[in-house]
Design an enzyme around this catalytic site. Structure first.
Site, PDB file in Angstrom:
ATOM      1  N   SER A 124      34.077  31.589  40.322  1.00 41.32           N
ATOM      2  CA  SER A 124      33.189  30.545  39.794  1.00 41.32           C
ATOM      3  C   SER A 124      32.308  31.071  38.675  1.00 41.32           C
ATOM      4  O   SER A 124      31.683  30.285  37.967  1.00 41.32           O
ATOM      5  CB  SER A 124      32.269  30.047  40.906  1.00 41.32           C
ATOM      6  OG  SER A 124      33.005  29.553  41.975  1.00 41.32           O
ATOM      7  N   HIS A 145      39.908  28.248  37.305  1.00 43.89           N
ATOM      8  CA  HIS A 145      38.817  27.773  38.164  1.00 43.89           C
ATOM      9  C   HIS A 145      39.072  26.335  38.617  1.00 43.89           C
ATOM     10  O   HIS A 145      38.834  25.383  37.871  1.00 43.89           O
ATOM     11  CB  HIS A 145      37.493  27.888  37.392  1.00 43.89           C
ATOM     12  CG  HIS A 145      36.296  27.520  38.189  1.00 43.89           C
ATOM     13  ND1 HIS A 145      35.200  26.882  37.656  1.00 43.89           N
ATOM     14  CD2 HIS A 145      36.013  27.691  39.504  1.00 43.89           C
ATOM     15  CE1 HIS A 145      34.312  26.684  38.601  1.00 43.89           C
ATOM     16  NE2 HIS A 145      34.776  27.161  39.729  1.00 43.89           N
ATOM     17  N   GLU A 157      39.342  24.631  35.120  1.00 41.84           N
ATOM     18  CA  GLU A 157      38.721  25.272  33.968  1.00 41.84           C
ATOM     19  C   GLU A 157      39.490  26.581  33.733  1.00 41.84           C
ATOM     20  O   GLU A 157      39.629  27.382  34.658  1.00 41.84           O
ATOM     21  CB  GLU A 157      37.282  25.605  34.385  1.00 41.84           C
ATOM     22  CG  GLU A 157      36.244  25.477  33.355  1.00 41.84           C
ATOM     23  CD  GLU A 157      34.863  25.825  33.930  1.00 41.84           C
ATOM     24  OE1 GLU A 157      34.706  26.158  35.118  1.00 41.84           O
ATOM     25  OE2 GLU A 157      33.925  25.751  33.142  1.00 41.84           O
ATOM     26  N   ASN A 195      29.782  25.853  36.171  1.00 38.68           N
ATOM     27  CA  ASN A 195      28.669  26.394  36.963  1.00 38.68           C
ATOM     28  C   ASN A 195      27.459  26.803  36.138  1.00 38.68           C
ATOM     29  O   ASN A 195      26.366  26.935  36.674  1.00 38.68           O
ATOM     30  CB  ASN A 195      29.160  27.537  37.854  1.00 38.68           C
ATOM     31  CG  ASN A 195      29.900  26.966  39.051  1.00 38.68           C
ATOM     32  OD1 ASN A 195      29.383  26.091  39.741  1.00 38.68           O
ATOM     33  ND2 ASN A 195      31.124  27.408  39.269  1.00 38.68           N
TER      34      ASN A 195
HETATM   35  P1  NAD Z   1      35.663  30.733  51.574  1.00 40.40           P
HETATM   36  O1  NAD Z   1      34.555  31.537  52.141  1.00 40.40           O
HETATM   37  O2  NAD Z   1      35.958  29.395  52.134  1.00 40.40           O
HETATM   38  O3  NAD Z   1      37.047  31.566  51.642  1.00 40.40           O
HETATM   39  C1  NAD Z   1      37.195  32.893  51.229  1.00 40.40           C
HETATM   40  C2  NAD Z   1      38.396  33.452  52.003  1.00 40.40           C
HETATM   41  O4  NAD Z   1      38.751  34.732  51.487  1.00 40.40           O
HETATM   42  C3  NAD Z   1      38.111  33.650  53.504  1.00 40.40           C
HETATM   43  O5  NAD Z   1      39.134  33.007  54.238  1.00 40.40           O
HETATM   44  C4  NAD Z   1      38.151  35.174  53.689  1.00 40.40           C
HETATM   45  O6  NAD Z   1      38.642  35.557  54.959  1.00 40.40           O
HETATM   46  C5  NAD Z   1      39.114  35.569  52.577  1.00 40.40           C
HETATM   47  N1  NAD Z   1      38.988  36.949  52.128  1.00 40.40           N
HETATM   48  C6  NAD Z   1      37.842  37.623  51.826  1.00 40.40           C
HETATM   49  N2  NAD Z   1      38.154  38.858  51.380  1.00 40.40           N
HETATM   50  C7  NAD Z   1      39.521  38.961  51.403  1.00 40.40           C
HETATM   51  C8  NAD Z   1      40.453  39.975  51.039  1.00 40.40           C
HETATM   52  N3  NAD Z   1      40.045  41.148  50.560  1.00 40.40           N
HETATM   53  N4  NAD Z   1      41.778  39.731  51.187  1.00 40.40           N
HETATM   54  C9  NAD Z   1      42.202  38.522  51.663  1.00 40.40           C
HETATM   55  N5  NAD Z   1      41.371  37.524  52.027  1.00 40.40           N
HETATM   56  C10 NAD Z   1      40.050  37.745  51.886  1.00 40.40           C
HETATM   57  O7  NAD Z   1      35.376  30.645  50.012  1.00 40.40           O
HETATM   58  P2  NAD Z   1      35.858  29.530  48.975  1.00 40.40           P
HETATM   59  O8  NAD Z   1      34.832  28.467  48.911  1.00 40.40           O
HETATM   60  O9  NAD Z   1      37.270  29.189  49.246  1.00 40.40           O
HETATM   61  O10 NAD Z   1      35.733  30.340  47.603  1.00 40.40           O
HETATM   62  C11 NAD Z   1      36.739  31.241  47.191  1.00 40.40           C
HETATM   63  C12 NAD Z   1      36.600  31.513  45.696  1.00 40.40           C
HETATM   64  O11 NAD Z   1      36.723  30.252  44.997  1.00 40.40           O
HETATM   65  C13 NAD Z   1      35.266  32.113  45.268  1.00 40.40           C
HETATM   66  O12 NAD Z   1      35.473  32.988  44.199  1.00 40.40           O
HETATM   67  C14 NAD Z   1      34.465  30.880  44.831  1.00 40.40           C
HETATM   68  O13 NAD Z   1      33.453  31.180  43.908  1.00 40.40           O
HETATM   69  C15 NAD Z   1      35.569  30.070  44.177  1.00 40.40           C
HETATM   70  N6  NAD Z   1      35.288  28.620  44.081  1.00 40.40           N
HETATM   71  C16 NAD Z   1      34.651  27.983  45.110  1.00 40.40           C
HETATM   72  C17 NAD Z   1      34.379  26.618  45.005  1.00 40.40           C
HETATM   73  C18 NAD Z   1      33.682  25.880  46.123  1.00 40.40           C
HETATM   74  O14 NAD Z   1      33.252  24.740  45.916  1.00 40.40           O
HETATM   75  N7  NAD Z   1      33.543  26.459  47.301  1.00 40.40           N
HETATM   76  C19 NAD Z   1      34.780  25.914  43.863  1.00 40.40           C
HETATM   77  C20 NAD Z   1      35.467  26.589  42.852  1.00 40.40           C
HETATM   78  C21 NAD Z   1      35.709  27.953  42.976  1.00 40.40           C
END
Ligand code: NAD
Length: 290
Positions: A124, A145, A157, A195
């Protein structure tokens, strides 16, 4: 003008089976009709992801919105074995918003990436140029993104790092289109477009709550009804994940250096308390734990 070829993509790897990774796997199978392996280091998260996928499929079946449920499911598999990344020609990283976690993952992935495997990050806010700097093939690294929830939101994005090749960009734009998405492009700057604009707004809403200016309900209703958005900023923050919101604010604050990006102390306290929003069952609001 030079025309660049898109790489042939036959299998996708998605690392991190959280809310974003699971959504990306859904659109890969359902819209792009490509096989996808979802990797997660935490078996509990992988199980949660599988049951979310099952629920999503049931809802689509009820509405008659999915034509080939068996193929949809058989295209998605799960693994915790990173060596299987070598089967994929396009890998999308969607693990927690933390530079050291992402950089350690990028190093672990190196042995399994070929000279042509594209490595996209769903970050993000973290610099794509910095992430590419850790990779064996920086020209193949790009920001992709997606928005949350991925199956519903049309936007992706796309962020080119300094090293990203034109082929990597073209392949990413083409894959996004196959997934049914519309792309915008941003320079590699903290928070990119979405963001850089959204997070200071959410942080300010949290600060308004922190200063006792209004209740959470009134803050959300004011912004929802007053600016015609589907949800207010506090509800949206819960939905994104307060840990993710805090990580993004910290990147904006440290990389841009302006005090206007300082995370609200209330946001910091909520994350310290483990109140991460919808995914943990409590944030500004309470949720049924899934
Ligand atoms: P989340 O916490 O729901 O999921 C993250 C997942 O990654 C978890 O299941 C965790 O077990 C896994 N994980 C962590 N380290 C790991 C590793 N080394 N190997 C394999 N798996 C691993 O988070 P999310 O909301 O899905 O966000 C994930 C990414 O997407 C982040 O970079 C976030 O900034 C980005 N993002 C999030 C949103 C949102 O609205 N939540 C929107 C756009 C982008």
């Amino acid at each position: 003008m030079l025309k660049f070829l898109s790489r042939h993509i036959s299998k996708i790897g998605v690392i991190g089976a959280g809310q974003m990774g699971t959504g990306i796997a859904i659109v890969t199978s359902n819209s792009a009709k490509l096989p996808v392996i979802l990797f997660d280091s935490n078996p509990v998260q992988a199980q949660k992801s599988e049951s979310f996928l099952q629920d999503w499929l049931q809802k689509k079946l009820k509405k008659n919105e999915i034509s080939d449920p068996d193929n949809f499911k058989s295209r998605i598999s799960y693994s915790s074995d990173l060596s299987k990344v070598s089967e994929c020609d396009f890998v999308i990283e969607a693990i927690s918003e933390d530079f050291s976690a992402k950089s350690s993952l990028f190093s672990k992935l190196s042995p399994y990436l070929t000279q042509t495997t594209i490595l996209a990050s769903n970050t993000s806010s973290i610099s794509i140029t910095k992430l590419a700097g850790i990779s064996k093939h920086p020209e193949n690294v790009i920001g992709m993104h997606f928005m949350n929830p991925v199956p519903v939101m049309t936007l992706v994005e796309v962020i080119k790092g300094l090293q990203t090749s034109p082929e990597t960009l073209k392949s990413t734009l083409d894959l996004s289109k196959k997934m049914g998405k519309v792309c915008t492009e941003s320079l590699d700057r903290p928070g990119f477009i979405a963001n850089r604009v959204l997070m200071p707004y959410i942080n300010e809403a949290i600060q308004v709550l922190n200063e006792g200016i209004a209740t959470k309900e009134d803050i959300d209703s004011t912004m929802k009804l007053g600016t015609n958005v589907p949800m207010g900023p506090l509800q949206l923050a819960d939905f994104i994940g307060l840990d993710t919101c805090l990580s993004i604010m910290r990147v904006l604050h440290s990389e841009i250096g302006d005090s206007k990006y300082r995370p609200s102390t209330l946001l910091v306290n909520y994350v310290n308390a483990g109140w991460l929003g919808k995914k943990s069952g409590k944030g500004f609001y309470e949720y049924k734990k899934n």
